[in-house]
Design a protein around this motif. Structure first.
Motif, PDB file in Angstrom:
ATOM      1  N   ASP A   1     -25.254  29.716  29.596  1.00 22.52           N
ATOM      2  CA  ASP A   1     -26.412  28.824  29.561  1.00 22.52           C
ATOM      3  C   ASP A   1     -26.870  28.443  30.965  1.00 22.52           C
ATOM      4  O   ASP A   1     -28.065  28.516  31.276  1.00 22.52           O
ATOM      5  CB  ASP A   1     -26.064  27.565  28.761  1.00 22.52           C
ATOM      6  CG  ASP A   1     -27.237  26.603  28.676  1.00 22.52           C
ATOM      7  OD1 ASP A   1     -28.339  27.044  28.309  1.00 22.52           O
ATOM      8  OD2 ASP A   1     -27.053  25.411  28.993  1.00 22.52           O
ATOM      9  N   GLN A   2     -25.918  28.042  31.818  1.00 23.19           N
ATOM     10  CA  GLN A   2     -26.279  27.498  33.125  1.00 23.19           C
ATOM     11  C   GLN A   2     -26.482  28.556  34.208  1.00 23.19           C
ATOM     12  O   GLN A   2     -27.255  28.335  35.140  1.00 23.19           O
ATOM     13  CB  GLN A   2     -25.189  26.513  33.578  1.00 23.19           C
ATOM     14  CG  GLN A   2     -25.060  25.292  32.696  1.00 23.19           C
ATOM     15  CD  GLN A   2     -26.311  24.432  32.720  1.00 23.19           C
ATOM     16  OE1 GLN A   2     -26.807  24.072  33.787  1.00 23.19           O
ATOM     17  NE2 GLN A   2     -26.826  24.094  31.547  1.00 23.19           N
ATOM     18  N   ALA A   3     -25.793  29.683  34.108  1.00 17.96           N
ATOM     19  CA  ALA A   3     -25.889  30.706  35.156  1.00 17.96           C
ATOM     20  C   ALA A   3     -26.807  31.870  34.785  1.00 17.96           C
ATOM     21  O   ALA A   3     -27.224  32.615  35.669  1.00 17.96           O
ATOM     22  CB  ALA A   3     -24.492  31.245  35.490  1.00 17.96           C
TER      23      ALA A   3
ATOM     24  N   LEU B   1     -29.821  21.287  39.151  1.00 20.02           N
ATOM     25  CA  LEU B   1     -29.718  21.322  37.691  1.00 20.02           C
ATOM     26  C   LEU B   1     -28.285  21.088  37.238  1.00 20.02           C
ATOM     27  O   LEU B   1     -28.024  20.343  36.299  1.00 20.02           O
ATOM     28  CB  LEU B   1     -30.203  22.680  37.187  1.00 20.02           C
ATOM     29  CG  LEU B   1     -29.953  22.974  35.701  1.00 20.02           C
ATOM     30  CD1 LEU B   1     -31.098  22.437  34.870  1.00 20.02           C
ATOM     31  CD2 LEU B   1     -29.784  24.471  35.467  1.00 20.02           C
ATOM     32  N   TRP B   2     -27.343  21.719  37.924  1.00 17.57           N
ATOM     33  CA  TRP B   2     -25.941  21.644  37.515  1.00 17.57           C
ATOM     34  C   TRP B   2     -25.366  20.240  37.620  1.00 17.57           C
ATOM     35  O   TRP B   2     -24.384  19.921  36.951  1.00 17.57           O
ATOM     36  CB  TRP B   2     -25.106  22.620  38.355  1.00 17.57           C
ATOM     37  CG  TRP B   2     -25.393  24.055  38.046  1.00 17.57           C
ATOM     38  CD1 TRP B   2     -26.038  24.545  36.941  1.00 17.57           C
ATOM     39  CD2 TRP B   2     -25.065  25.201  38.842  1.00 17.57           C
ATOM     40  NE1 TRP B   2     -26.134  25.914  36.989  1.00 17.57           N
ATOM     41  CE2 TRP B   2     -25.546  26.350  38.151  1.00 17.57           C
ATOM     42  CE3 TRP B   2     -24.418  25.374  40.063  1.00 17.57           C
ATOM     43  CZ2 TRP B   2     -25.380  27.638  38.658  1.00 17.57           C
ATOM     44  CZ3 TRP B   2     -24.261  26.660  40.561  1.00 17.57           C
ATOM     45  CH2 TRP B   2     -24.729  27.773  39.867  1.00 17.57           C
TER      46      TRP B   2
ATOM     47  N   TRP C   1     -26.583  18.911  34.064  1.00 16.99           N
ATOM     48  CA  TRP C   1     -26.472  19.695  32.839  1.00 16.99           C
ATOM     49  C   TRP C   1     -25.166  20.448  32.665  1.00 16.99           C
ATOM     50  O   TRP C   1     -24.839  20.827  31.540  1.00 16.99           O
ATOM     51  CB  TRP C   1     -27.671  20.631  32.703  1.00 16.99           C
ATOM     52  CG  TRP C   1     -28.888  19.841  32.357  1.00 16.99           C
ATOM     53  CD1 TRP C   1     -29.929  19.529  33.155  1.00 16.99           C
ATOM     54  CD2 TRP C   1     -29.137  19.191  31.111  1.00 16.99           C
ATOM     55  NE1 TRP C   1     -30.827  18.742  32.508  1.00 16.99           N
ATOM     56  CE2 TRP C   1     -30.360  18.516  31.226  1.00 16.99           C
ATOM     57  CE3 TRP C   1     -28.447  19.114  29.898  1.00 16.99           C
ATOM     58  CZ2 TRP C   1     -30.915  17.780  30.197  1.00 16.99           C
ATOM     59  CZ3 TRP C   1     -29.007  18.384  28.866  1.00 16.99           C
ATOM     60  CH2 TRP C   1     -30.226  17.729  29.017  1.00 16.99           C
ATOM     61  N   VAL C   2     -24.399  20.695  33.714  1.00 15.97           N
ATOM     62  CA  VAL C   2     -23.074  21.278  33.485  1.00 15.97           C
ATOM     63  C   VAL C   2     -22.181  20.295  32.725  1.00 15.97           C
ATOM     64  O   VAL C   2     -21.601  20.657  31.690  1.00 15.97           O
ATOM     65  CB  VAL C   2     -22.424  21.731  34.809  1.00 15.97           C
ATOM     66  CG1 VAL C   2     -20.941  22.016  34.602  1.00 15.97           C
ATOM     67  CG2 VAL C   2     -23.107  22.981  35.335  1.00 15.97           C
ATOM     68  N   PRO C   3     -22.053  19.016  33.169  1.00 13.45           N
ATOM     69  CA  PRO C   3     -21.257  18.054  32.370  1.00 13.45           C
ATOM     70  C   PRO C   3     -21.821  17.863  30.959  1.00 13.45           C
ATOM     71  O   PRO C   3     -21.060  17.806  29.988  1.00 13.45           O
ATOM     72  CB  PRO C   3     -21.337  16.762  33.178  1.00 13.45           C
ATOM     73  CG  PRO C   3     -21.663  17.192  34.566  1.00 13.45           C
ATOM     74  CD  PRO C   3     -22.524  18.404  34.428  1.00 13.45           C
ATOM     75  N   ALA C   4     -23.158  17.745  30.864  1.00 11.02           N
ATOM     76  CA  ALA C   4     -23.772  17.519  29.550  1.00 11.02           C
ATOM     77  C   ALA C   4     -23.535  18.707  28.622  1.00 11.02           C
ATOM     78  O   ALA C   4     -23.273  18.533  27.423  1.00 11.02           O
ATOM     79  CB  ALA C   4     -25.267  17.258  29.701  1.00 11.02           C
TER      80      ALA C   4
ATOM     81  N   ASN D   1     -36.652  20.007  37.206  1.00 11.24           N
ATOM     82  CA  ASN D   1     -35.369  19.850  37.862  1.00 11.24           C
ATOM     83  C   ASN D   1     -34.950  18.398  37.830  1.00 11.24           C
ATOM     84  O   ASN D   1     -35.196  17.642  38.764  1.00 11.24           O
ATOM     85  CB  ASN D   1     -35.462  20.341  39.308  1.00 11.24           C
ATOM     86  CG  ASN D   1     -34.099  20.524  39.920  1.00 11.24           C
ATOM     87  OD1 ASN D   1     -33.165  19.841  39.544  1.00 11.24           O
ATOM     88  ND2 ASN D   1     -33.994  21.435  40.852  1.00 11.24           N
ATOM     89  N   GLN D   2     -34.285  18.018  36.780  1.00 13.07           N
ATOM     90  CA  GLN D   2     -33.941  16.615  36.613  1.00 13.07           C
ATOM     91  C   GLN D   2     -32.878  16.154  37.603  1.00 13.07           C
ATOM     92  O   GLN D   2     -32.871  15.010  38.036  1.00 13.07           O
ATOM     93  CB  GLN D   2     -33.486  16.372  35.178  1.00 13.07           C
ATOM     94  CG  GLN D   2     -34.589  16.679  34.189  1.00 13.07           C
ATOM     95  CD  GLN D   2     -34.183  16.459  32.758  1.00 13.07           C
ATOM     96  OE1 GLN D   2     -33.009  16.321  32.462  1.00 13.07           O
ATOM     97  NE2 GLN D   2     -35.142  16.448  31.872  1.00 13.07           N
ATOM     98  N   GLY D   3     -31.967  17.051  37.981  1.00 12.41           N
ATOM     99  CA  GLY D   3     -30.958  16.687  38.969  1.00 12.41           C
ATOM    100  C   GLY D   3     -31.582  16.356  40.307  1.00 12.41           C
ATOM    101  O   GLY D   3     -31.216  15.388  40.962  1.00 12.41           O
TER     102      GLY D   3
END
Length: 405
Positions: free
Chosen positions: A114-116, A157-158, A161-164, A215-217
């Motif tokens: 998903d993230q990468a 982003l990470w 969204w990585v923790p989420a 880009n929420q982060g």
């Protein structure tokens, strides 16, 4: 009993609807959430008086088709096929999950995919393309902007969204994955709206919009880093500038500040032609100021200039606001604006100026961007000041936008 049975049956239908109709629920939830979140951003982050319903409809459509449709297809049917044990892992207790090494590995694989893979190769390109269409740009503009931003986009982003995503793929049932993503995103948007509502950030509207959705982060980091520093009357402050060709110069400066009990409360740095140029505002105890100034002046590999010592005083400002300035770049703009503000007895509390390249009709144009925090000892009328700025803007070819404090 008979009257309560239909109501209980209706309640059961409502509560079980997400599990029974996950696609319809995901589509509707994502559409409503994205539209509502954009309303929050327009009203409390950008502080618009009139809602841009065309933009809001575009974001609602993006939530419906991409967040509710494409992401559901990826997170549920595709991930079910690729990771057969994923759904069973979410049903286990925490104790069972801790013992299930294979299930943990499956979760990590989903997060990686998903993230990468998904976000860099599908989500961001889709978002940039949609944003350009909404803003009246062209597809090739979206490609150029994503190429310029992709590293920062992905790393930022990470942060969120990585923790989420770990929580999502570990605990949420398959039908709840999309609502979980939408809820986290909405919660974040509410948080940003609250922070920006109480202390608006002086950045261009299009950048607020892009960072909030794409880009929420990065946007969250920006919100946290833009809070106004307050000076304490029982401390002393040193303002220094430094320039040098050594990459260790800034590190050495900060090391000397820390070893002397000082604290950098605001700083800017940039690299120009191999020279690192930095400005730092340093807070220290009054008795430690001479020693700190001496240590900073002795730092090797860079030229350090101690500009002034600040003695905090009571803030007598009755009027505070943010001012955004944008237009075609040319020499003398900053001088003209500063003279205008001085003529109106308005002082500049904070200033950030930069240039940006924009594409118009296939040609690159240099844009002047200026972000100011202003104050005055007089009670100024915001609407009257905006009118004066509009007239002044027509004279010098710039657009001025005021935001109340």
């Amino acid at each position: 009993m008979t009257s309560s049975a239909p109501s209980m049956s209706l309640l059961k239908l409502i509560l079980t609807f997400p599990a029974r109709r996950p696609v319809a629920f995901g589509l509707g939830f994502s559409c409503i959430k994205t539209s509502a979140a954009d309303l929050l951003v327009q009203r409390y982050v950008e502080k618009r008086k009139d809602i841009d319903w065309k933009r809001n409809s575009a974001f609602g459509l993006f939530g419906l088709l991409y967040l509710g449709g494409v992401q559901y297809f990826l997170y549920v049917p595709v991930f079910k096929r690729l990771f057969p044990g994923a759904e069973e892992f979410t049903k286990k207790t925490i104790g069972e999950k801790l013992k299930d090494t294979a299930g943990q590995l499956t979760m990590v694989k989903q997060v990686f995919l998903d993230q990468a893979i998904h976000h860099p190769l599908l989500y961001f390109p889709t978002f940039y393309m949609m944003k350009e269409l909404v803003m009246g740009g062209k597809p090739n503009d979206a490609v150029k902007k994503y190429k310029a931003n992709y590293k920062e986009d992905i790393l930022s982003l990470w942060k969120i969204w990585v923790p989420a995503t770990i929580v999502n793929f570990t605990f949420m049932p398959m039908w709840g994955r999309i609502p979980f993503v939408a809820t986290v995103s909405l919660f974040w948007t509410c948080l940003l709206s609250y922070m920006r509502g109480s202390d608006p950030i002086d950045i261009p509207e299009q950048k607020v919009n892009a960072d909030t959705w794409g880009n929420q982060g990065r946007a969250l980091s920006m919100a946290l880093n833009q809070q106004k520093a307050q000076l304490s009357p029982d401390r002393s402050y040193i303002v220094i500038t430094s320039a040098g060709d050594s990459k260790l110069a800034l590190t050495q400066l900060c090391k000397e500040v820390a070893s002397s009990g000082g604290n950098v409360i605001r700083s800017t740095a940039m690299c120009l032609s191999g020279q690192i140029i930095a400005t730092l505002v340093i807070e220290t105890q009054p008795e430690e100021m001479p020693e700190l100034a001496s240590k900073l002046a002795a730092v090797r590999d860079c030229q350090v200039t101690i500009n002034q010592f600040i003695t905090p005083k009571t803030d007598d400002a009755r009027f505070e606001c943010h001012l955004l300035v944008a237009g075609g770049d040319r020499p003398g703009i900053l001088s003209e604006i500063s003279h205008f503000l001085d003529d109106h007895s308005i002082r500049i509390e904070n200033l950030v100026q930069d240039q940006s390249l924009t594409l118009k009709d296939g040609k690159e144009l240099t844009e002047f961007n200026l972000h100011l925090v202003l104050s005055s000892e007089s009670d100024l009328d915001l609407s009257q000041l905006q009118t004066s700025l509009n007239s002044f803007g027509e004279e010098i070819g710039m657009k001025f936008t005021l935001q109340s404090k």
